[in-house]
Enzyme design. Structure first.
Site, PDB file in Angstrom:
ATOM      1  N   TRP A   1       2.599   1.621  -3.375  1.00 58.48           N
ATOM      2  CA  TRP A   1       1.497   2.092  -4.297  1.00 58.48           C
ATOM      3  C   TRP A   1       1.349   3.442  -4.274  1.00 58.48           C
ATOM      4  CZ3 TRP A   1      -3.341   4.728  -3.830  1.00 58.48           C
ATOM      5  CH2 TRP A   1      -3.943   4.627  -4.935  1.00 58.48           C
ATOM      6  N   HIS A   2       1.519   4.275  -2.996  1.00 60.54           N
ATOM      7  CA  HIS A   2       0.843   5.554  -2.809  1.00 60.54           C
ATOM      8  C   HIS A   2       1.984   6.430  -3.320  1.00 60.54           C
ATOM      9  CE1 HIS A   2      -2.221   4.397  -0.329  1.00 60.54           C
ATOM     10  NE2 HIS A   2      -2.640   5.799  -0.370  1.00 60.54           N
ATOM     11  N   GLY A   3       3.146   5.879  -3.386  1.00 59.59           N
ATOM     12  CA  GLY A   3       4.240   6.840  -4.076  1.00 59.59           C
ATOM     13  C   GLY A   3       5.710   6.040  -4.170  1.00 59.59           C
TER      14      GLY A   3
ATOM     15  N   SER B   1       0.805  -1.131   0.020  1.00 60.46           N
ATOM     16  CA  SER B   1      -0.047  -0.099   0.047  1.00 60.46           C
ATOM     17  C   SER B   1       0.907   1.364   0.086  1.00 60.46           C
ATOM     18  CB  SER B   1      -0.848   0.009   1.365  1.00 60.46           C
ATOM     19  OG  SER B   1      -1.699   1.119   1.175  1.00 60.46           O
TER      20      SER B   1
ATOM     21  N   PHE C   1      -1.124  10.005  -7.926  1.00 59.88           N
ATOM     22  CA  PHE C   1      -0.694   8.578  -7.791  1.00 59.88           C
ATOM     23  C   PHE C   1      -1.024   7.731  -8.773  1.00 59.88           C
ATOM     24  CE2 PHE C   1      -1.189   9.817  -2.888  1.00 59.88           C
ATOM     25  CZ  PHE C   1      -0.132  10.330  -2.691  1.00 59.88           C
TER      26      PHE C   1
END
Length: 483
Positions: A321-323, A318, A483
């Site tokens: 995925w965010h950055g 997670s 994102f």
């Protein structure tokens, strides 16, 4: 053309008008043209990549379905997912991995010659890639039929209200809605307009008014501890208002076309635990991670320690995925630790609450849980907001320092606001909280409003629209749009 613009409202009004004017059999062409036109205005260079990913996923889905055995379906699915993740990895993570290897090589005195590459991140690639992955996995598992109508499938991939930042939808829910003939419905139009207006309210009167104030602290070379504490709390409010506004506008636009999208937020800052928080924040991402990462990782595992490892890996993904930055990796790991620690100590914490008779005052117990959860989330957002790992640890040290929480220091930190900005923000923040309070007492504030006299309803709608027009601040992009 962003959501928060006159151009978008005019564009969308034209789409709605035409949508209900033309026969149902041609509407998919209109929605597809609108979706690609909208995407082209935001990320024109990458329309071809969106088209390529769509074509690839479309044929891979059919290929998976045609395989005879589960093993063959799984093999075709894994190949398809690897190709999609290659696109995502190249554009989003190449320089992150490259820079990390170079830093390690420099530290170890190794020779590493691959230079930094100028790679632009295509807008929304994370969101449509996740939708593509869930589509292929669901076909492999037999939960979804491969879509044969390329037009409807392309809309599922690029549906413009939710393309930029979700909600992340499943094909099983969205595809059938495109095929049903939608008729002009007053309730849908009315509800959609109200959700869009409320999204504009939160974005322009809360999020964009806070953005420069938070940035003034996080971009400062030497902020005080109290400024970091206040700016981090305000950033949490900003992030919620920003992202939930985006979801409001997406849900409102889709509803005006007769399409129901999944709710993405349920007042997450009133969560009573970290687990509860993730059931309320970015719900479609949380359920995606649960179904396609956490559940496969837990398959066949019974030991608590193995499940905790799966939890931490899920939150690590997670974070990534965010950055593409180590600050996001750390943010994900912090939430993984929170979640595992919270589960491990749940029984002990319950006994402690009983021991000090806290559970005999349920309302106090609940609000203490809410406050604790909010502060834990705020601490993690120090890492989410900081520009580098070094800055994140310095800011985290400020946040945890008892002296930073000195009331006089916190009051002094409010000097970040001008008096006028503070009054305007405070007023609209209270309005937003009243809206939330009504929602907690009723299932829907809009339903509650519909039962009020026409004069009262009209006054609320005028307040929202006039406030946005007079006091709305614009010019800030959506945080999750990156994102």
């Amino acid at each position: 053309m962003t959501f928060i613009s006159i151009e978008f409202l005019l564009f969308f009004a034209g789409i709605v008008f035409t949508y209900y004017l033309i026969p149902h059999k041609w509407r998919w062409i209109l929605l597809l043209a609108a979706s690609y036109s909208f995407y082209a205005t935001l990320s024109g260079y990458f329309v071809l990549l969106l088209l390529t990913s769509t074509v690839f996923t479309y044929f891979t889905g059919i290929l998976i379905e045609k395989q005879d055995t589960k093993q063959q379906k799984k093999r075709a699915m894994l190949v398809g997912i690897c190709v999609l993740l290659f696109f995502l990895g190249w554009f989003k993570y190449f320089n992150f991995v490259n820079d990390s290897i170079r830093a390690i090589s420099t530290y170890m005195n190794w020779n590493y010659a691959i230079p930094y590459q100028e790679i632009i991140l295509p807008l929304a690639i994370s969101f449509y890639t996740f939708q593509a992955v869930s589509y292929l996995v669901d076909i492999s598992r037999g939960k979804q039929k491969a879509e044969r109508h390329y037009g409807y499938f392309s809309i599922y991939f690029a549906f413009f209200p939710q393309l930029v930042a979700g909600p992340i939808e499943r094909a099983k829910k969205l595809l059938p809605q495109f095929k049903v003939e939608q008729t002009l419905n007053y309730d849908n139009i009315s509800y959609g307009m109200k959700r869009i207006a409320w999204g504009f309210f939160k974005k322009t009167l809360i999020a964009d008014r806070l953005a420069p104030i938070v940035a003034s602290v996080y971009d400062s070379p030497d902020p005080t501890g109290s400024q970091i504490v206040l700016a981090t709390i305000l950033f949490s409010v900003q992030l919620y208002a920003d992202f939930s506004a985006l979801s409001d506008i997406a849900i409102g636009c889709a509803r005006m076309l007769g399409i129901k999208l999944t709710e993405n937020f349920k007042q997450p800052h009133f969560a009573t635990s970290i687990g509860d928080f993730w059931n309320r924040w970015h719900i479609t991402l949380s359920t995606w991670l649960r179904d396609y990462i956490f559940m496969p990782l837990c398959k066949g595992k019974k030991k608590r320690s193995e499940i905790y490892v799966a939890i931490i890996i899920t939150f690590l993904i997670s974070g990534i995925w965010h950055g593409a930055a180590w600050t996001f990796v750390l943010w994900g790991l912090i939430h993984g630790f929170y979640r595992a620690f919270g589960d491990h100590t749940k029984h002990f914490r319950g006994k402690m609450a009983t021991f000090i008779h806290l559970d005999q005052v349920p309302s106090l117990h609940k609000w203490l849980q809410i406050a604790t959860t909010f502060l834990l989330v705020c601490f993690s957002r120090v890492f989410f907001r900081s520009d580098s790992v070094t800055a994140a640890f310095e800011n985290a040290q400020h946040f945890l320092s008892p002296s930073s929480w000195n009331p006089s220091g916190i009051i002094g930190a409010f000097e970040m606001f001008s008096l006028l900005d503070l009054v305007i923000f405070s007023f609209f923040f209270i309005v937003m909280q009243l809206f939330h309070y009504i929602e907690r007492k009723n299932t829907s504030t809009w339903n509650w409003l519909s039962q009020r006299p026409a004069v009262a309803r009209f006054a609320v709608y005028v307040l929202i629209v006039v406030s946005v027009l007079v006091f709305g601040a614009t010019g800030q992009g959506f945080v999750y749009g990156g994102f």
